[in-house]
Design a protein around this motif. Structure first.
Motif, PDB file in Angstrom:
ATOM      1  N   VAL A 144       0.842  -1.200   0.000  1.00  8.35           N
ATOM      2  CA  VAL A 144       0.000   0.000   0.000  1.00  8.35           C
ATOM      3  C   VAL A 144       0.876   1.248   0.000  1.00  8.35           C
ATOM      4  CG1 VAL A 144      -1.635   1.328   1.390  1.00  8.35           C
ATOM      5  CG2 VAL A 144      -1.912  -1.138   1.182  1.00  8.35           C
ATOM      6  N   THR A 145       0.479   2.242  -0.780  1.00 10.66           N
ATOM      7  CA  THR A 145       1.180   3.527  -0.767  1.00 10.66           C
ATOM      8  C   THR A 145       0.457   4.537   0.107  1.00 10.66           C
ATOM      9  OG1 THR A 145       1.991   3.147  -3.015  1.00 10.66           O
ATOM     10  CG2 THR A 145       2.095   5.405  -2.177  1.00 10.66           C
ATOM     11  N   ARG A 146      -0.817   4.763  -0.188  1.00 13.43           N
ATOM     12  CA  ARG A 146      -1.620   5.687   0.622  1.00 13.43           C
ATOM     13  C   ARG A 146      -2.929   5.055   1.087  1.00 13.43           C
ATOM     14  NH1 ARG A 146      -3.469  10.274  -2.106  1.00 13.43           N
ATOM     15  NH2 ARG A 146      -3.554  11.429  -0.130  1.00 13.43           N
ATOM     16  N   GLY A 147      -3.330   3.974   0.443  1.00 12.44           N
ATOM     17  CA  GLY A 147      -4.568   3.308   0.814  1.00 12.44           C
ATOM     18  C   GLY A 147      -5.770   3.737  -0.003  1.00 12.44           C
ATOM     19  N   SER A 197       0.191   5.605   9.950  1.00 15.88           N
ATOM     20  CA  SER A 197      -1.184   6.117   9.985  1.00 15.88           C
ATOM     21  C   SER A 197      -1.280   7.534   9.435  1.00 15.88           C
ATOM     22  CB  SER A 197      -1.724   6.068  11.420  1.00 15.88           C
ATOM     23  OG  SER A 197      -0.896   6.809  12.303  1.00 15.88           O
ATOM     24  N   GLU A 198      -0.242   8.363   9.681  1.00 15.32           N
ATOM     25  CA  GLU A 198      -0.308   9.744   9.211  1.00 15.32           C
ATOM     26  C   GLU A 198      -0.129   9.866   7.691  1.00 15.32           C
ATOM     27  OE1 GLU A 198       3.837   9.214  11.166  1.00 15.32           O
ATOM     28  OE2 GLU A 198       1.756   8.597  11.524  1.00 15.32           O
ATOM     29  N   ASP A 199       0.310   8.775   7.053  1.00 15.69           N
ATOM     30  CA  ASP A 199       0.500   8.805   5.604  1.00 15.69           C
ATOM     31  C   ASP A 199      -0.694   8.241   4.830  1.00 15.69           C
ATOM     32  OD1 ASP A 199       3.069   9.897   5.853  1.00 15.69           O
ATOM     33  OD2 ASP A 199       3.973   7.914   6.088  1.00 15.69           O
ATOM     34  N   VAL A 200      -1.708   7.785   5.555  1.00  9.83           N
ATOM     35  CA  VAL A 200      -2.893   7.218   4.908  1.00  9.83           C
ATOM     36  C   VAL A 200      -3.673   8.331   4.206  1.00  9.83           C
ATOM     37  CG1 VAL A 200      -5.105   6.066   5.337  1.00  9.83           C
ATOM     38  CG2 VAL A 200      -3.036   5.287   6.507  1.00  9.83           C
ATOM     39  N   TRP A 201      -4.230   7.988   3.052  1.00 12.92           N
ATOM     40  CA  TRP A 201      -5.071   8.909   2.277  1.00 12.92           C
ATOM     41  C   TRP A 201      -6.074   9.610   3.187  1.00 12.92           C
ATOM     42  CZ3 TRP A 201      -9.981   7.206  -0.594  1.00 12.92           C
ATOM     43  CH2 TRP A 201     -10.441   8.214  -1.448  1.00 12.92           C
ATOM     44  N   GLU A 202      -6.184  10.921   3.039  1.00 13.45           N
ATOM     45  CA  GLU A 202      -6.980  11.719   3.970  1.00 13.45           C
ATOM     46  C   GLU A 202      -8.471  11.391   3.965  1.00 13.45           C
ATOM     47  OE1 GLU A 202      -6.203  14.090   0.180  1.00 13.45           O
ATOM     48  OE2 GLU A 202      -5.033  12.908   1.609  1.00 13.45           O
ATOM     49  N   ARG A 203      -8.981  10.802   2.883  1.00 13.93           N
ATOM     50  CA  ARG A 203     -10.402  10.471   2.825  1.00 13.93           C
ATOM     51  C   ARG A 203     -10.687   9.032   3.231  1.00 13.93           C
ATOM     52  NH1 ARG A 203     -13.629  11.880  -2.304  1.00 13.93           N
ATOM     53  NH2 ARG A 203     -15.242  11.331  -0.784  1.00 13.93           N
ATOM     54  N   ALA A 204      -9.643   8.257   3.535  1.00 11.22           N
ATOM     55  CA  ALA A 204      -9.828   6.836   3.822  1.00 11.22           C
ATOM     56  C   ALA A 204     -10.766   6.598   4.991  1.00 11.22           C
ATOM     57  CB  ALA A 204      -8.469   6.183   4.087  1.00 11.22           C
ATOM     58  N   ALA A 205     -10.543   7.297   6.096  1.00 14.46           N
ATOM     59  CA  ALA A 205     -11.370   7.084   7.290  1.00 14.46           C
ATOM     60  C   ALA A 205     -12.828   7.424   7.013  1.00 14.46           C
ATOM     61  CB  ALA A 205     -10.829   7.905   8.453  1.00 14.46           C
ATOM     62  N   ASP A 206     -13.068   8.504   6.256  1.00 10.57           N
ATOM     63  CA  ASP A 206     -14.447   8.893   5.949  1.00 10.57           C
ATOM     64  C   ASP A 206     -15.156   7.813   5.133  1.00 10.57           C
ATOM     65  OD1 ASP A 206     -14.142  11.318   7.249  1.00 10.57           O
ATOM     66  OD2 ASP A 206     -13.545  12.394   5.430  1.00 10.57           O
ATOM     67  N   LEU A 207     -14.467   7.249   4.143  1.00 14.98           N
ATOM     68  CA  LEU A 207     -15.084   6.197   3.340  1.00 14.98           C
ATOM     69  C   LEU A 207     -15.351   4.954   4.180  1.00 14.98           C
ATOM     70  CD1 LEU A 207     -13.216   6.368  -0.098  1.00 14.98           C
ATOM     71  CD2 LEU A 207     -15.455   7.290   0.515  1.00 14.98           C
ATOM     72  N   ALA A 208     -14.424   4.622   5.097  1.00 17.90           N
ATOM     73  CA  ALA A 208     -14.630   3.460   5.963  1.00 17.90           C
ATOM     74  C   ALA A 208     -15.879   3.642   6.817  1.00 17.90           C
ATOM     75  CB  ALA A 208     -13.401   3.251   6.845  1.00 17.90           C
ATOM     76  N   ARG A 209     -16.062   4.843   7.346  1.00 20.52           N
ATOM     77  CA  ARG A 209     -17.250   5.105   8.179  1.00 20.52           C
ATOM     78  C   ARG A 209     -18.525   4.997   7.363  1.00 20.52           C
ATOM     79  NH1 ARG A 209     -13.818   9.478   9.773  1.00 20.52           N
ATOM     80  NH2 ARG A 209     -12.757   9.000  11.743  1.00 20.52           N
TER      81      ARG A 209
END
Length: 236
Positions: A173-176, A200-212
């Protein structure tokens, strides 16, 4: 499940991959390394000097014949069997699910449901989003690029094994971004997704929102993959 036939299928797969490889020595080295077996240990099992194994793997000797390949595969499996057979079981599960080890490196069911937070803790993962479900009963470890580029939606669903109540661990994974976008078209979604090899700080900024939005827990870990699989095998 017939353990003997699983081992036979795995032996045939390894032997076939070595025999058809343009660089059979490198392929032997790949499988020996994957089984975590030293050259000296393989040499002892084959009753040859370590330099013989080294020469085959480096290409200094002519390509091994069928007899050498068969003996080498038998030796690798015998050593792993004496150690408890972890790698045999791991690869047998992947083969049974119809995947090759370039896409899926581990597919297992746990002995009981495991709280997601406990699973994350075991693999030293930082949680980025809570999910709507609380447990996992297994996991599948997937190369993100290979899975996304090679699997159809039907094949992707087979990654769930016996249940979608599991964690999908994406490696390479690069950014997720790609795994999270892929989850948007998968139905049902897994209970948890782990992005492996990324801070964790390098994860794509929208990843958490999509997971939710899709209701699964999301985490990231940089724990060595072999160490991670060893811990999970011991704990769950």
């Amino acid at each position: 499940m017939d353990r003997g036939s699983d081992r036979d299928r795995l032996a045939n797969r390894i032997a076939g991959e070595i025999a058809t490889s343009d660089r059979p020595g490198e392929t032997i080295s790949k499988w020996r390394t994957d089984f975590e077996i030293a050259q000296s240990e393989l040499a002892a099992e084959l009753d040859v000097s370590p330099s013989v194994v080294s020469d085959y793997e480096s290409g200094r000797r002519d390509n091994p014949g069928i007899a050498v390949v068969d003996r080498t595969v038998t030796a690798l499996l015998a050593i792993d069997q004496r150690r408890g057979g972890r790698h045999i079981r791991q690869h047998a599960r992947v083969i049974s699910a119809g995947f090759d080890n370039t896409i899926v490196s581990d597919l297992r069911e746990f002995s009981a449901a495991v709280p997601i937070d406990r699973y994350f803790e075991a693999i030293e993962a930082t949680k980025l989003a809570d999910g709507s479900r609380e447990t996992v009963v297994g996991h599948t470890v997937i190369d993100s690029i290979e899975a996304i580029t090679r699997l159809s939606s039907e094949e992707f669903y087979r990654l769930y094994g016996q249940s979608s109540n599991r964690a999908l661990v994406f490696t390479n994974v690069t950014r997720g971004e790609s795994p999270l976008v892929a989850m948007r078209v998968v139905n049902p979604t897994p209970n948890a997704v782990v992005l492996h090899g990324i801070e964790s700080e390098d994860v794509w900024e929208r990843a958490a929102d999509l997971a939710r939005v899709d209701g699964f827990a999301l985490a990231a870990t940089t724990l060595d993959l072999d160490a991670m699989l060893d811990r999970l095998a011991e704990q769950f």
